[in-house]
Scaffold this active site. Structure first.
Site: not given
Ligand SMILES: [Zn+2]
Length: 428
Positions: A110-111, A114, A239, A266, A318, A356, A358, A361, A387
């Site tokens: 990001d620039s 923010f 904005q 973009g 994001d 899940c 992952c 898990c 997770h």
């Molecule tokens: Zn998981």
């Protein structure tokens, strides 16, 4: 899914494609949603996609290999933080952000706008805005202890690390981001809040417009100067807070903006976004922005908001939330969001989420997670972050597949019916 690959070695794909492009494979007939591919010099991103945040060139507590294994396609870092430490020249010398952090894929920065205007200075909530002196803006912009000062040329701010003074202008932001070397960068904008007055929002938008042109010019100059480097795409930031006319004007102006033959690759949709109005605001903007360029919704990542973003035409997202809440023991599951440190999990020998796939898990129980959180073990952050990032990355992947299969509405109804219902019952 493969388990967390401590032994797998990331492969860099430098030089295979030095340009940037966006292809749309499918447009949904019932909404603004689309399925596409963003091609970058460090590889493709299949969209819609969730991009985990590695603020300071690391997703806290998780190896890049683990992020790759959990399906992350790209990472986003913060120019403000990397500018302060270690300094953009270090990243440039290292060969760019991806190589520096051992991440074998595309990156975003990001620039810094923010962070300059909210995070770094927001620790004391003393954001100074000098142009208007109306009561509402004064609430945000106290005269004492100001850490950031906005003027038409840029922002002067105090480092949150050591109190040193710095100045970001559109040109400085472009120079910093070119040195950092991410595949996708954002134009320097003035990020306002929902509490700013309408006159201030108008002023901030005029500044953002003028800064956007300066960003395009400096971006073009740097691209030519840094010949031989992979092309870095530049996204303009829309904005306009909650105001329909301002959002539409920003989308019209930046969508068609061209300076010296350079236009935006973009767009980011940023600034103050009221959750209740998210879909409305995003649709105003995306109905105007050029269809053939990718759109990134900045800082949005709660499951219910991702559905809204996707169906209203956003391609990438994001959010720091997935990893931030993980470190406090909060996890997303199909049973809603809950906290693993809650005593009801002490003898719960089931996975965090039985659906899940992952690493966490498939190898650990809620009882173990409860134990490591209660014991303040570092591993708790690693396992919970894996997770949560997998949960969100996979959810957006499922949205992409549902769009291709023509059943996005079913996925949304099914997911939200379970997730929100259970969240209401189970959140603690
Ligand atoms: Zn998981």
């Amino acid at each position: 899914m493969m388990p967390c690959g401590l032994m797998s070695k990331p492969e860099f794909r430098f030089g295979s494609a030095l340009s940037f492009s966006f292809d749309i494979q499918h447009a949904d007939s019932n909404s603004l949603a689309r399925v596409g591919t963003i091609n970058t010099p460090h590889g493709p991103i299949q969209t819609p996609a969730f991009i985990p945040v590695g603020t300071k060139a690391t997703v806290k507590s998780v190896l890049p290999e683990s992020l790759k294994d959990l399906g992350a396609q790209a990472l986003l870092s913060n120019a403000y933080h990397l500018y302060l430490q270690p300094g953009p020249d270090v990243l440039d010398e290292a060969g760019g952000l991806a190589k520096f952090m051992n991440w074998p894929g595309p990156t975003f920065t990001d620039s810094g706008g923010f962070q300059v205007l909210s995070l770094g200075v927001g620790f004391k909530k003393v954001l100074a805005m000098d142009a208007q002196t109306t009561r509402h803006d004064d609430v945000i912009a106290g005269n004492k202890d100001r850490l950031a000062h906005v003027d038409d040329e840029g922002v002067t701010f105090k480092s949150h690390l050591d109190g040193s003074m710095h100045r970001f202008t559109p040109e400085v932001s472009m120079q910093v981001q070119h040195q950092i070397g991410a595949d996708i960068m954002f134009a320097f904008d003035e990020c306002t809040t929902l509490h700013n007055t309408r006159p201030y929002q108008e002023l901030a938008m005029e500044r953002t417009y003028a800064w956007a042109i300066r960003c395009l010019d400096e971006h073009k100059r740097l691209t030519q100067e840094r010949v031989g480097k992979p092309y870095q795409a530049l996204f303009g930031v829309i904005q306009g807070a909650q105001y329909e006319d301002l959002r539409k004007k920003a989308a019209t102006d930046l969508g068609s903006m061209e300076s010296n033959g350079q236009s935006f690759d973009g767009f980011g949709i940023g600034g103050a976004l009221d959750k209740g109005q998210l879909g409305t605001i995003v649709s105003w903007v995306n109905k105007i922005l050029p269809e053939n360029k990718p759109r990134h919704l900045l800082g949005i990542g709660a499951p219910e908001d991702l559905f809204v973003g996707v169906e209203n035409g956003c391609d990438t997202f994001d959010c720091v939330l997935a990893s931030r809440i993980a470190r406090t023991s909060a996890v997303y599951t199909m049973e809603g969001r809950f906290n693993l440190s809650n005593s009801r999990f002490k003898r719960d020998f089931t996975p965090i989420d039985s659906e899940c796939d992952c690493y966490t898990c498939t190898h650990y129980t809620r009882a173990y997670m409860h134990h490591v959180f209660r014991g303040k073990e570092i591993l708790s952050a690693t396992l919970a972050t894996i997770h949560n990032e997998r949960f969100i990355v996979r959810l957006v992947d499922q949205m992409r597949q549902a769009l291709l299969d023509g059943n996005f509405a079913d996925l949304k109804a099914d997911f939200l019916g379970r997730y929100l219902h259970r969240s209401g019952q189970a959140r603690d």
